[in-house]
Enzyme design. Structure first.
Site, PDB file in Angstrom:
ATOM      1  CE  LYS A 230      -3.322  -0.659  -1.021  1.00 54.16           C
ATOM      2  NZ  LYS A 230      -3.883  -2.140  -2.480  1.00 54.16           N
TER       3      LYS A 230
ATOM      4  CB  SER B  83      -3.903   3.142   2.008  1.00 53.21           C
ATOM      5  OG  SER B  83      -4.039   2.320   1.109  1.00 53.21           O
TER       6      SER B  83
ATOM      7  CG  HIS C 126       4.262  -6.407  -1.342  1.00 54.38           C
ATOM      8  ND1 HIS C 126       4.106  -5.155  -1.845  1.00 54.38           N
ATOM      9  CD2 HIS C 126       2.662  -6.571  -1.358  1.00 54.38           C
ATOM     10  CE1 HIS C 126       3.378  -4.230  -2.196  1.00 54.38           C
ATOM     11  NE2 HIS C 126       2.171  -5.275  -2.127  1.00 54.38           N
TER      12      HIS C 126
HETATM   13  S1  PPS Z   1      -1.257  -3.075  -2.920  1.00 54.07           S
HETATM   14  O1  PPS Z   1      -1.833  -4.138  -3.148  1.00 54.07           O
HETATM   15  O2  PPS Z   1       0.393  -2.898  -2.012  1.00 54.07           O
HETATM   16  O3  PPS Z   1       0.120  -3.298  -4.623  1.00 54.07           O
HETATM   17  O4  PPS Z   1      -1.032  -0.907  -3.387  1.00 54.07           O
HETATM   18  P1  PPS Z   1      -0.311  -0.035  -3.335  1.00 54.07           P
HETATM   19  O5  PPS Z   1      -0.490  -0.136  -5.201  1.00 54.07           O
HETATM   20  O6  PPS Z   1       1.273   0.153  -3.426  1.00 54.07           O
HETATM   21  O7  PPS Z   1      -1.096   1.394  -2.892  1.00 54.07           O
HETATM   22  C1  PPS Z   1      -2.304   1.577  -2.835  1.00 54.07           C
HETATM   23  C2  PPS Z   1      -2.395   2.852  -3.065  1.00 54.07           C
HETATM   24  O8  PPS Z   1      -1.352   3.428  -3.473  1.00 54.07           O
HETATM   25  C3  PPS Z   1      -2.557   4.596  -3.869  1.00 54.07           C
HETATM   26  N1  PPS Z   1      -2.509   5.407  -5.770  1.00 54.07           N
HETATM   27  C4  PPS Z   1      -2.721   6.153  -6.138  1.00 54.07           C
HETATM   28  N2  PPS Z   1      -2.600   7.452  -5.299  1.00 54.07           N
HETATM   29  C5  PPS Z   1      -2.232   8.815  -6.105  1.00 54.07           C
HETATM   30  N3  PPS Z   1      -1.310   8.346  -7.496  1.00 54.07           N
HETATM   31  C6  PPS Z   1      -2.188   7.626  -7.936  1.00 54.07           C
HETATM   32  N4  PPS Z   1      -2.045   7.236  -9.210  1.00 54.07           N
HETATM   33  C7  PPS Z   1      -1.993   6.276  -7.287  1.00 54.07           C
HETATM   34  N5  PPS Z   1      -2.022   5.741  -7.735  1.00 54.07           N
HETATM   35  C8  PPS Z   1      -2.561   4.223  -6.562  1.00 54.07           C
HETATM   36  C9  PPS Z   1      -4.445   3.867  -3.909  1.00 54.07           C
HETATM   37  O9  PPS Z   1      -5.035   4.948  -3.925  1.00 54.07           O
HETATM   38  C10 PPS Z   1      -4.186   2.974  -2.251  1.00 54.07           C
HETATM   39  O10 PPS Z   1      -3.649   4.608  -1.186  1.00 54.07           O
HETATM   40  P2  PPS Z   1      -4.504   4.746  -0.692  1.00 54.07           P
HETATM   41  O11 PPS Z   1      -4.629   5.438   0.176  1.00 54.07           O
HETATM   42  O12 PPS Z   1      -5.511   3.756  -0.232  1.00 54.07           O
HETATM   43  O13 PPS Z   1      -5.846   5.164  -2.131  1.00 54.07           O
END
Ligand code: PPS
Length: 307
Positions: free
Chosen positions: A61, A151, A121
């Site tokens: 996340k 998250s 991860h």
């Molecule tokens: S995972 O399941 O571990 O692969 O998830 P991961 O992709 O690491 O994290 C998901 C969070 O990243 C946010 N996210 C973004 N934030 C800003 N801009 C963009 N383009 C973007 N893409 C993914 C996503 O919304 C999750 O964060 P939260 O705080 O839950 O919204």
């Protein structure tokens, strides 16, 4: 039929409510894990990396999907693949194995791209040694602990392949104690940070910087990856990887993933720095900060909880 298409077809016949019960968390070489990330351990440890493989490493996340999407666009541009293959198949999650839905290693072995973009991860000590032997480039993305935890909490609520999230007040101590899948956030970000001191081909970046100035972080990534891209191309990547765009892109928003229940929470949830303020009470925040200071003693590693 390609491996990705084969897995997508199996996935169509699944739905979150038909998924087996939530997995147990157990200690695995000192790190909390579930069997979905340890069942393929031997094969993963023997994984043969290629010198041009790019490993994208994060604590869950931290923005993995975002940086994966950026690297995919930077390397391959907007092609038919971007509009037809979900991001989790374009940038496979190496250690995951959820039969018959998903085997990250099978997907990596069948990736048609060069370079191969590979997600993990794993804490740094779990990474297959061939990545280091082949001197592969590694991009590590870290996110401040409080937003990362928020998250993760919502993700654990909606992902049937994760242990139950429980309620928020019980989630905080579990995060603090590292009793979540992939273990302690503190160990993860610190040990990867230490690795950077001895392994020059590791680019360590922060989610908060990416939110604040995506273009600048893309410039740095191009420098690290040895890519020369025009301003126009870089702008297209910045715009394409904007939260609002990714949220409506079915190949990026995980809506095609069978183990997530979007009625509970979306995968692309908020994408903000500072959402923790909507979750932590003042007392919870103070207690968390006090413990944080004790654990995060390396002054060279600093996170921002607001921008
Ligand atoms: S995972 O399941 O571990 O692969 O998830 P991961 O992709 O690491 O994290 C998901 C969070 O990243 C946010 N996210 C973004 N934030 C800003 N801009 C963009 N383009 C973007 N893409 C993914 C996503 O919304 C999750 O964060 P939260 O705080 O839950 O919204």
């Amino acid at each position: 039929m390609s491996k990705a298409e084969e897995l997508a077809a199996v996935s169509m016949s699944f739905s979150p409510d038909k998924f087996p019960s939530r997995p147990e968390l157990f200690d695995f070489h000192g790190v909390s894990m579930t069997h979905y990330f340890t069942d393929n351990w031997e094969n993963i440890q023997n994984f043969q990396a290629r010198p041009d493989d790019i490993l994208i490493a994060t604590y869950p996340k931290a923005g993995t999907t975002w940086v994966s999407y950026i690297l995919d666009l930077l390397h391959f541009g907007q092609t038919e693949r971007q509009t037809s293959v979900p991001i989790y198949n374009r940038v496979p999650f190496l250690e995951i194995i959820v039969p018959p839905l998903y085997s990250g290693k099978d997907l990596v072995d069948n990736l048609p791209t060069s370079p191969r973009l590979i997600k993990t991860h794993y804490p740094v000590q779990f990474v297959p040694k061939s990545f280091w032997e082949q001197n592969c480039r590694v991009v590590y993305l870290a996110r401040n602990a409080k937003d990362n935890m928020v998250s993760y909490f919502h993700f654990d609520r909606m992902n049937m392949a994760q242990p139950e999230a429980g309620d928020w007040s019980s989630y905080i101590p579990r995060f603090i104690e590292g009793k979540l899948v992939f273990g302690s956030w503190y160990d993860h970000v610190n040990n990867w940070w230490k690795k950077k001191q001895t392994y020059p081909k590791l680019h360590y970046m922060f989610y908060e910087d990416l939110v604040q100035d995506t273009g600048q972080e893309i410039d740095k990534l191009c420098g690290f990856l040895g890519l020369s891209r025009s301003d126009e191309e870089k702008r297209r990547v910045t715009d394409g990887a904007h939260f609002d765009n990714m949220k409506k892109d079915d190949m990026a928003n995980y809506s095609t993933n069978a183990i997530m229940d979007f009625k509970i929470s979306p995968f692309m949830r908020k994408g903000k720095v500072g959402d923790w303020k909507n979750h932590f009470s003042v007392a919870q925040s103070e207690m968390f900060d006090e413990d944080y200071k004790k654990k995060m003693t390396d002054v060279t590693l600093q996170f921002r909880t607001e921008i």
